[in-house]
Each structure stands twice: as structure tokens, then as C-alpha cells.
Write a protein that holds these residues in place. Structure first.
Motif, PDB file in Angstrom:
ATOM      1  N   PRO A   1       0.819  -1.227   0.000  1.00  0.00           N
ATOM      2  CA  PRO A   1       0.000   0.000   0.000  1.00  0.00           C
ATOM      3  C   PRO A   1       0.849   1.272   0.000  1.00  0.00           C
ATOM      4  O   PRO A   1       1.914   1.324   0.601  1.00  0.00           O
ATOM      5  CB  PRO A   1      -0.796  -0.093   1.302  1.00  0.00           C
ATOM      6  CG  PRO A   1      -0.718  -1.495   1.742  1.00  0.00           C
ATOM      7  CD  PRO A   1       0.551  -2.060   1.175  1.00  0.00           C
TER       8      PRO A   1
ATOM      9  N   THR B   1      -3.292   6.757  -4.203  1.00  0.00           N
ATOM     10  CA  THR B   1      -3.216   5.504  -3.458  1.00  0.00           C
ATOM     11  C   THR B   1      -3.221   4.352  -4.454  1.00  0.00           C
ATOM     12  O   THR B   1      -3.500   4.546  -5.646  1.00  0.00           O
ATOM     13  CB  THR B   1      -4.434   5.338  -2.525  1.00  0.00           C
ATOM     14  OG1 THR B   1      -5.615   5.242  -3.337  1.00  0.00           O
ATOM     15  CG2 THR B   1      -4.563   6.491  -1.548  1.00  0.00           C
ATOM     16  N   ASN B   2      -2.950   3.148  -3.947  1.00  0.00           N
ATOM     17  CA  ASN B   2      -3.022   1.975  -4.814  1.00  0.00           C
ATOM     18  C   ASN B   2      -4.381   1.913  -5.507  1.00  0.00           C
ATOM     19  O   ASN B   2      -4.465   1.723  -6.719  1.00  0.00           O
ATOM     20  CB  ASN B   2      -2.823   0.678  -4.012  1.00  0.00           C
ATOM     21  CG  ASN B   2      -1.483   0.582  -3.363  1.00  0.00           C
ATOM     22  OD1 ASN B   2      -1.152   1.430  -2.531  1.00  0.00           O
ATOM     23  ND2 ASN B   2      -0.702  -0.414  -3.696  1.00  0.00           N
ATOM     24  N   GLU B   3      -5.434   2.049  -4.720  1.00  0.00           N
ATOM     25  CA  GLU B   3      -6.787   1.918  -5.277  1.00  0.00           C
ATOM     26  C   GLU B   3      -7.117   3.052  -6.247  1.00  0.00           C
ATOM     27  O   GLU B   3      -7.697   2.813  -7.300  1.00  0.00           O
ATOM     28  CB  GLU B   3      -7.829   1.849  -4.160  1.00  0.00           C
ATOM     29  CG  GLU B   3      -7.867   0.496  -3.482  1.00  0.00           C
ATOM     30  CD  GLU B   3      -8.022  -0.671  -4.459  1.00  0.00           C
ATOM     31  OE1 GLU B   3      -8.919  -0.629  -5.340  1.00  0.00           O
ATOM     32  OE2 GLU B   3      -7.241  -1.628  -4.360  1.00  0.00           O
ATOM     33  N   ALA B   4      -6.746   4.268  -5.907  1.00  0.00           N
ATOM     34  CA  ALA B   4      -7.031   5.406  -6.778  1.00  0.00           C
ATOM     35  C   ALA B   4      -6.279   5.303  -8.102  1.00  0.00           C
ATOM     36  O   ALA B   4      -6.743   5.810  -9.124  1.00  0.00           O
ATOM     37  CB  ALA B   4      -6.682   6.716  -6.080  1.00  0.00           C
ATOM     38  N   CYS B   5      -5.132   4.632  -8.094  1.00  0.00           N
ATOM     39  CA  CYS B   5      -4.312   4.501  -9.299  1.00  0.00           C
ATOM     40  C   CYS B   5      -4.578   3.211 -10.069  1.00  0.00           C
ATOM     41  O   CYS B   5      -4.008   3.013 -11.148  1.00  0.00           O
ATOM     42  CB  CYS B   5      -2.826   4.586  -8.940  1.00  0.00           C
ATOM     43  SG  CYS B   5      -2.319   6.227  -8.374  1.00  0.00           S
ATOM     44  N   ARG B   6      -5.425   2.328  -9.536  1.00  0.00           N
ATOM     45  CA  ARG B   6      -5.702   1.068 -10.228  1.00  0.00           C
ATOM     46  C   ARG B   6      -6.231   1.367 -11.624  1.00  0.00           C
ATOM     47  O   ARG B   6      -7.036   2.250 -11.822  1.00  0.00           O
ATOM     48  CB  ARG B   6      -6.690   0.210  -9.445  1.00  0.00           C
ATOM     49  CG  ARG B   6      -6.860  -1.127 -10.086  1.00  0.00           C
ATOM     50  CD  ARG B   6      -6.968  -2.337  -9.218  1.00  0.00           C
ATOM     51  NE  ARG B   6      -6.513  -2.265  -7.861  1.00  0.00           N
ATOM     52  CZ  ARG B   6      -5.551  -3.040  -7.379  1.00  0.00           C
ATOM     53  NH1 ARG B   6      -4.921  -3.888  -8.157  1.00  0.00           N
ATOM     54  NH2 ARG B   6      -5.223  -2.971  -6.120  1.00  0.00           N
TER      55      ARG B   6
ATOM     56  N   GLY C   1      -2.062  -3.519 -10.406  1.00  0.00           N
ATOM     57  CA  GLY C   1      -1.572  -3.312  -9.046  1.00  0.00           C
ATOM     58  C   GLY C   1      -0.416  -4.222  -8.667  1.00  0.00           C
ATOM     59  O   GLY C   1       0.048  -4.204  -7.532  1.00  0.00           O
TER      60      GLY C   1
END
Length: 157
Positions: A13, A25-30, A131
Motif C-alpha cells: 500500500p 493511493t493503490n486503489e485510486a491509481c488502479r 496493481g
């Protein structure tokens, strides 16, 4: 070094706030590729050259749907001064707690003139759209590095 991080692993993360206030973030950049380049200290010669090199290529990285984030243990205030002094328009993340640096395996024991100390091993990690870690460059030598990372990002689907 990055002994615990391998190609194909899910990236540990990360979380920062972008200049525009959006989460990085990881999720925002997925769904996008991410380059995390870890560097020791703002405004030192090698770190400045590396930041300038990545900054000059930021439109080429954007064209291949890749977000570039420089990460060091320096404060956000230090990053802002560094960016202003050198005209940098790239994202720099602060990891003062060193939790992310440790998760990526770049917070390591170093030695200079026989003195041992903890510091950042200059390393770059390319994260794919899924990711997962796509490529790792340990012990980075700055000349030509940003161009090599760009080529890898362009080649990555």
C-alpha cells in the motif's frame, strides 16, 4: 534492499495526496501504471538530477498512462521547497514514518566511511495497471534511468 518484493507481487500500500488534492493511493491509481521512485533526500545532487530527469519526461509518462511519484522520508514542506527551487511539477510523497519505505524494502542499512546508518536505497518500482509489481530497479544509477523507466512503462500493456 527489495529482497522481500518481487515481480508479480501485489504492490504494498501507498497513499499520498496529489497537488490537486486527489488521492494517490493503490486503489485510486488502479487501472493506470505507477512509477514509484525512492530517493534518499531532497536537494542533494543525485536526487535533484533524478527528479529533474523524471520531471522532463512527465508528459511522455502521462501519454502512456503512467503516474510518477517520487518518495523520500523528507517532509511535505521539504518537498514543496525542493519543487519550487528546481521548477519541478511532479508528485513527491513524504514517508516520514518510513513504513512505506520499509514495506518496499528500500529502508536499509548503509555504510559510508566505515559508519553504518539507515537510509533509502535508490530504487524504482513500476506497478502495472493490475496493481502488481512489473519491474524493479535496485541500486539505481541516475544517468539514463528515467529514460529506461519510461521505455519499460511504454512497453507495459
Amino acid at each position: 534492499m527489495t529482497g522481500s518484493l518481487h515481480i508479480g507481487d501485489v504492490a504494498p500500500p501507498f497513499g499520498f495526496v496529489a497537488r490537486d488534492g486527489a488521492p494517490l493511493t493503490n486503489e485510486a491509481c488502479r487501472g493506470r501504471k505507477v512509477v514509484l521512485y525512492f530517493y534518499p533526500k531532497d536537494d542533494t545532487s543525485g536526487c535533484t538530477k533524478e527528479a529533474i530527469d523524471f520531471n522532463q519526461l512527465r508528459s511522455a509518462f502521462a501519454a502512456c498512462d503512467t503516474t510518477v511519484i517520487g518518495v523520500s522520508p523528507d517532509s511535505a514542506a521539504s518537498h514543496e521547497k525542493f519543487k519550487a527551487k528546481h521548477g519541478l511539477d511532479l508528485e513527491l510523497g513524504s514517508d516520514e514514518s518510513k513504513a512505506m519505505l520499509e514495506a518496499y524494502g528500500v529502508w536499509t542499512q548503509k555504510s559510508m566511511y566505515g559508519r553504518k546508518y539507515m537510509g533509502v536505497e535508490r530504487t524504482t518500482v513500476l506497478i502495472g495497471r493490475d496493481g502488481a509489481v512489473a519491474q524493479i530497479w535496485p541500486n539505481v544509477k541516475v544517468p539514463g534511468h528515467a529514460e529506461a523507466v519510461l521505455a519499460a512503462a511504454q512497453a507495459l500493456a
